[in-house]
Design an enzyme around this catalytic site. Structure first.
Site, mmCIF file in Angstrom:
data_model
loop_
_atom_site.group_PDB
_atom_site.id
_atom_site.type_symbol
_atom_site.label_atom_id
_atom_site.label_comp_id
_atom_site.label_asym_id
_atom_site.label_seq_id
_atom_site.Cartn_x
_atom_site.Cartn_y
_atom_site.Cartn_z
ATOM 1 N N ASP A 1 0.860 -1.186 0.000
ATOM 2 C CA ASP A 1 0.000 0.000 0.000
ATOM 3 C C ASP A 1 0.900 1.241 0.000
ATOM 4 O O ASP A 1 2.139 1.125 -0.159
ATOM 5 C CB ASP A 1 -0.993 -0.036 1.182
ATOM 6 C CG ASP A 1 -0.356 0.268 2.533
ATOM 7 O OD1 ASP A 1 0.889 0.356 2.614
ATOM 8 O OD2 ASP A 1 -1.099 0.423 3.514
ATOM 9 N N HIS A 2 0.299 2.413 0.183
ATOM 10 C CA HIS A 2 1.085 3.652 0.158
ATOM 11 C C HIS A 2 2.137 3.695 1.268
ATOM 12 O O HIS A 2 3.199 4.274 1.078
ATOM 13 C CB HIS A 2 0.143 4.865 0.280
ATOM 14 C CG HIS A 2 -0.737 4.807 1.481
ATOM 15 N ND1 HIS A 2 -1.785 3.892 1.577
ATOM 16 C CD2 HIS A 2 -0.731 5.502 2.643
ATOM 17 C CE1 HIS A 2 -2.382 4.064 2.753
ATOM 18 N NE2 HIS A 2 -1.767 5.023 3.413
ATOM 19 N N CYS B 1 3.153 -3.095 4.051
ATOM 20 C CA CYS B 1 2.321 -1.939 4.413
ATOM 21 C C CYS B 1 3.046 -1.227 5.553
ATOM 22 O O CYS B 1 4.230 -1.480 5.778
ATOM 23 C CB CYS B 1 0.878 -2.330 4.738
ATOM 24 S SG CYS B 1 0.605 -3.257 6.265
ATOM 25 N N THR C 1 2.780 -1.360 8.889
ATOM 26 C CA THR C 1 3.220 -2.294 9.931
ATOM 27 C C THR C 1 3.446 -3.712 9.411
ATOM 28 O O THR C 1 4.069 -4.521 10.091
ATOM 29 C CB THR C 1 2.143 -2.403 11.028
ATOM 30 O OG1 THR C 1 0.928 -2.845 10.400
ATOM 31 C CG2 THR C 1 1.919 -1.074 11.717
ATOM 32 N N GLY C 2 2.876 -4.015 8.263
ATOM 33 C CA GLY C 2 2.873 -5.390 7.752
ATOM 34 C C GLY C 2 1.690 -6.183 8.290
ATOM 35 O O GLY C 2 1.433 -7.304 7.843
ATOM 36 N N GLY D 1 -1.850 -5.319 8.550
ATOM 37 C CA GLY D 1 -3.087 -5.330 7.772
ATOM 38 C C GLY D 1 -2.964 -6.149 6.499
ATOM 39 O O GLY D 1 -3.839 -6.980 6.179
ATOM 40 N N HIS E 1 9.868 -23.968 8.930
ATOM 41 C CA HIS E 1 8.827 -24.636 9.735
ATOM 42 C C HIS E 1 7.422 -24.430 9.183
ATOM 43 O O HIS E 1 6.594 -25.319 9.285
ATOM 44 C CB HIS E 1 8.860 -24.121 11.180
ATOM 45 C CG HIS E 1 10.064 -24.570 11.949
ATOM 46 N ND1 HIS E 1 10.158 -24.475 13.314
ATOM 47 C CD2 HIS E 1 11.239 -25.117 11.528
ATOM 48 C CE1 HIS E 1 11.331 -24.946 13.720
ATOM 49 N NE2 HIS E 1 12.016 -25.334 12.648
ATOM 50 N N ASN E 2 7.141 -23.237 8.667
ATOM 51 C CA ASN E 2 5.755 -22.892 8.297
ATOM 52 C C ASN E 2 5.513 -22.929 6.803
ATOM 53 O O ASN E 2 4.394 -22.683 6.355
ATOM 54 C CB ASN E 2 5.393 -21.491 8.835
ATOM 55 C CG ASN E 2 5.759 -21.304 10.289
ATOM 56 O OD1 ASN E 2 6.622 -20.501 10.623
ATOM 57 N ND2 ASN E 2 5.142 -22.069 11.166
ATOM 58 N N HIS F 1 6.936 -30.885 10.292
ATOM 59 C CA HIS F 1 6.330 -29.591 9.942
ATOM 60 C C HIS F 1 5.231 -29.748 8.899
ATOM 61 O O HIS F 1 4.246 -29.026 8.895
ATOM 62 C CB HIS F 1 7.400 -28.620 9.433
ATOM 63 C CG HIS F 1 8.505 -28.425 10.419
ATOM 64 N ND1 HIS F 1 8.291 -27.877 11.665
ATOM 65 C CD2 HIS F 1 9.820 -28.742 10.367
ATOM 66 C CE1 HIS F 1 9.433 -27.846 12.339
ATOM 67 N NE2 HIS F 1 10.376 -28.372 11.571
ATOM 68 N N ARG G 1 1.858 -30.430 10.329
ATOM 69 C CA ARG G 1 1.223 -29.230 10.900
ATOM 70 C C ARG G 1 0.673 -28.319 9.806
ATOM 71 O O ARG G 1 -0.414 -27.732 9.954
ATOM 72 C CB ARG G 1 2.241 -28.490 11.789
ATOM 73 C CG ARG G 1 2.608 -29.339 12.999
ATOM 74 C CD ARG G 1 3.889 -28.936 13.661
ATOM 75 N NE ARG G 1 4.218 -29.891 14.724
ATOM 76 C CZ ARG G 1 5.415 -29.984 15.283
ATOM 77 N NH1 ARG G 1 6.400 -29.205 14.905
ATOM 78 N NH2 ARG G 1 5.637 -30.874 16.221
HETATM 79 C C1 RB5 Z 1 -2.052 2.829 6.343
HETATM 80 O O1 RB5 Z 1 -2.129 4.067 6.950
HETATM 81 C C2 RB5 Z 1 -1.730 1.770 7.368
HETATM 82 O O2 RB5 Z 1 -2.828 1.553 8.190
HETATM 83 C C3 RB5 Z 1 -1.277 0.498 6.701
HETATM 84 O O3 RB5 Z 1 -0.148 0.759 5.932
HETATM 85 C C4 RB5 Z 1 -0.909 -0.649 7.607
HETATM 86 O O4 RB5 Z 1 -0.003 -0.277 8.602
HETATM 87 C C5 RB5 Z 1 -2.030 -1.454 8.128
HETATM 88 O O5 RB5 Z 1 -1.879 -2.459 8.819
#
Ligand code: RB5
Length: 144
Positions: free
Chosen positions: A8-9, A65, A67-68, A70, A98-99, A133, A136
């Site tokens: 995403d952005h 994204c 945080t990674g 979402g 493992h996964n 593994h 699982r």
């Molecule tokens: C976008 O603002 C932010 O929510 C997205 O990049 C991400 O961190 C979501 O989990």
């Protein structure tokens, strides 16, 4: 090896840096976007990459994204996808061994570029260890 990228952005700049890094190292790339800092919705990019992986467009996916979190939640809604959000190389190594993770998720607001490259390189060069593994993973695949 062909890698499908999506972000995403919040992740597009790191996604582009990873793309250049992978091209320099001889990987083939399919880039599903996004390609600007214009706000977009991460579920669309998580889904696009996940669908491309289950339809065998490429070998592995990398999604980014802010945080990674979402984008990995969105990708993991697709049956057959095992997206692993990793913040260090131990996690990316074990996510493969493992996964049998088929998508690596990264948070551009969480890790820097050089650590991201190390995590990516470790992910793409580690192999699933099968054996106990596999049992699982098969159980995960049976969950509806
Ligand atoms: C976008 O603002 C932010 O929510 C997205 O990049 C991400 O961190 C979501 O989990």
């Amino acid at each position: 090896m062909k890698i499908i990228l999506g972000a995403d952005h919040g992740g597009y700049s790191l996604k582009n840096a990873i793309k250049d890094h992978l091209i320099r190292n001889g990987y083939e790339i399919i880039d599903k976007g996004t390609n600007s800092s214009e706000p977009v919705d991460y579920p669309e990019y998580g889904h696009d990459v996940a669908n491309a992986i289950v339809s065998h467009e490429g070998d592995f996916g990398i999604i980014v994204c802010g945080t990674g979190i979402g984008i990995s939640i969105a990708a993991n809604k697709i049956k057959g996808i095992r997206a692993a959000l990793c913040i260090n190389t131990t996690m990316s190594k074990l996510s493969r061994e493992h996964n049998d993770a088929n998508i690596l998720a990264l948070g551009a607001r969480i890790i820097g570029e050089s650590l991201a490259f190390d995590i990516v390189d470790t992910f793409l060069t580690s192999e699933f260890q099968n054996g106990r593994h596999k049992i699982r993973i098969d159980k995960i695949e049976k969950i509806r």
